[in-house]
Design a protein around this motif. Sequence first.
Motif, mmCIF file in Angstrom:
data_model
loop_
_atom_site.group_PDB
_atom_site.id
_atom_site.type_symbol
_atom_site.label_atom_id
_atom_site.label_comp_id
_atom_site.label_asym_id
_atom_site.label_seq_id
_atom_site.Cartn_x
_atom_site.Cartn_y
_atom_site.Cartn_z
ATOM 1 N N TYR A 54 0.843 -1.190 0.000
ATOM 2 C CA TYR A 54 0.000 0.000 0.000
ATOM 3 C C TYR A 54 0.881 1.242 0.000
ATOM 4 N N ILE A 55 0.492 2.190 -0.843
ATOM 5 C CA ILE A 55 1.061 3.537 -0.768
ATOM 6 C C ILE A 55 0.016 4.345 -0.009
ATOM 7 N N ARG A 56 0.422 4.974 1.064
ATOM 8 C CA ARG A 56 -0.514 5.680 1.935
ATOM 9 C C ARG A 56 -0.179 7.164 2.001
ATOM 10 N N VAL A 57 -1.216 7.969 1.785
ATOM 11 C CA VAL A 57 -1.105 9.424 1.936
ATOM 12 C C VAL A 57 -2.044 9.802 3.075
ATOM 13 N N GLN A 58 -1.487 10.435 4.102
ATOM 14 C CA GLN A 58 -2.277 10.839 5.262
ATOM 15 C C GLN A 58 -2.284 12.355 5.375
ATOM 16 N N GLY A 59 -3.311 12.857 6.042
ATOM 17 C CA GLY A 59 -3.387 14.292 6.290
ATOM 18 C C GLY A 59 -4.262 14.570 7.488
ATOM 19 N N TYR A 60 -4.215 15.817 7.947
ATOM 20 C CA TYR A 60 -5.059 16.212 9.075
ATOM 21 C C TYR A 60 -5.682 17.570 8.787
ATOM 22 N N ALA A 61 -6.828 17.799 9.396
ATOM 23 C CA ALA A 61 -7.567 19.038 9.185
ATOM 24 C C ALA A 61 -6.914 20.177 9.958
ATOM 25 N N THR A 62 -6.604 21.253 9.246
ATOM 26 C CA THR A 62 -6.111 22.463 9.902
ATOM 27 C C THR A 62 -7.286 23.363 10.267
ATOM 28 N N SER A 63 -8.420 23.139 9.608
ATOM 29 C CA SER A 63 -9.672 23.824 9.943
ATOM 30 C C SER A 63 -10.819 23.006 9.362
ATOM 31 N N GLY A 64 -12.019 23.267 9.835
ATOM 32 C CA GLY A 64 -13.186 22.555 9.334
ATOM 33 C C GLY A 64 -13.281 21.141 9.873
ATOM 34 N N ASP A 65 -14.159 20.378 9.242
ATOM 35 C CA ASP A 65 -14.499 19.049 9.720
ATOM 36 C C ASP A 65 -14.589 18.100 8.531
ATOM 37 N N VAL A 66 -13.897 16.981 8.610
ATOM 38 C CA VAL A 66 -13.900 16.007 7.521
ATOM 39 C C VAL A 66 -15.318 15.479 7.294
ATOM 40 N N ASP A 67 -16.049 15.210 8.348
ATOM 41 C CA ASP A 67 -17.399 14.666 8.236
ATOM 42 C C ASP A 67 -18.326 15.626 7.491
ATOM 43 N N ARG A 68 -18.190 16.907 7.700
ATOM 44 C CA ARG A 68 -19.018 17.906 7.007
ATOM 45 C C ARG A 68 -18.461 18.242 5.633
ATOM 46 N N ARG A 69 -17.292 17.688 5.285
ATOM 47 C CA ARG A 69 -16.627 17.893 3.997
ATOM 48 C C ARG A 69 -16.227 19.352 3.773
ATOM 49 N N ASP A 70 -16.016 20.104 4.880
ATOM 50 C CA ASP A 70 -15.567 21.488 4.747
ATOM 51 C C ASP A 70 -14.157 21.675 5.307
ATOM 52 N N ALA A 71 -13.443 20.572 5.474
ATOM 53 C CA ALA A 71 -12.105 20.613 6.077
ATOM 54 C C ALA A 71 -11.060 21.118 5.083
#
Length: 125
Positions: A54-71
């Motif tokens: 697997y090639i894996r690309v990870q990230g984290y929200a600096t603002s917003g919310d992943v669940d609301r898709r506004d991150a």
Amino acid sequence: MRIENTGIDGLVMDLKPLDKITGQHAFIRAGQWDYERVTYDYKIGSNEKNITYYIRVQGYATSGDVDRRDAVIKLLTPLLGKHYYPHGIEYGEEENFPESLVERAQTLLTNLANELKPLAQEKGN
């Protein structure tokens, strides 16, 4: 294994175009997220018994919310991992990866980065 110098590490961008472009390059997020983090995986089959890479690309929200898709997501250094069925994925530097696989991962990630960069924001924290 960390895959350095692809241009992905540190990119900051909105989640919606990130999802779209990664999907076009066969990096799948599927259910691999929480409210603050995302993970995109590119699966590579192997002739080795019970082994998948697997090639894996990870990230984290600096603002917003992943669940609301506004991150807004900041991407981390991509990883190359080896899945040992049924035990899980190992990303350690002590893992042995075929050189052709490492080169393929580098190419796939560089191509992905080239499409992400025009939509990325200034690199931030």
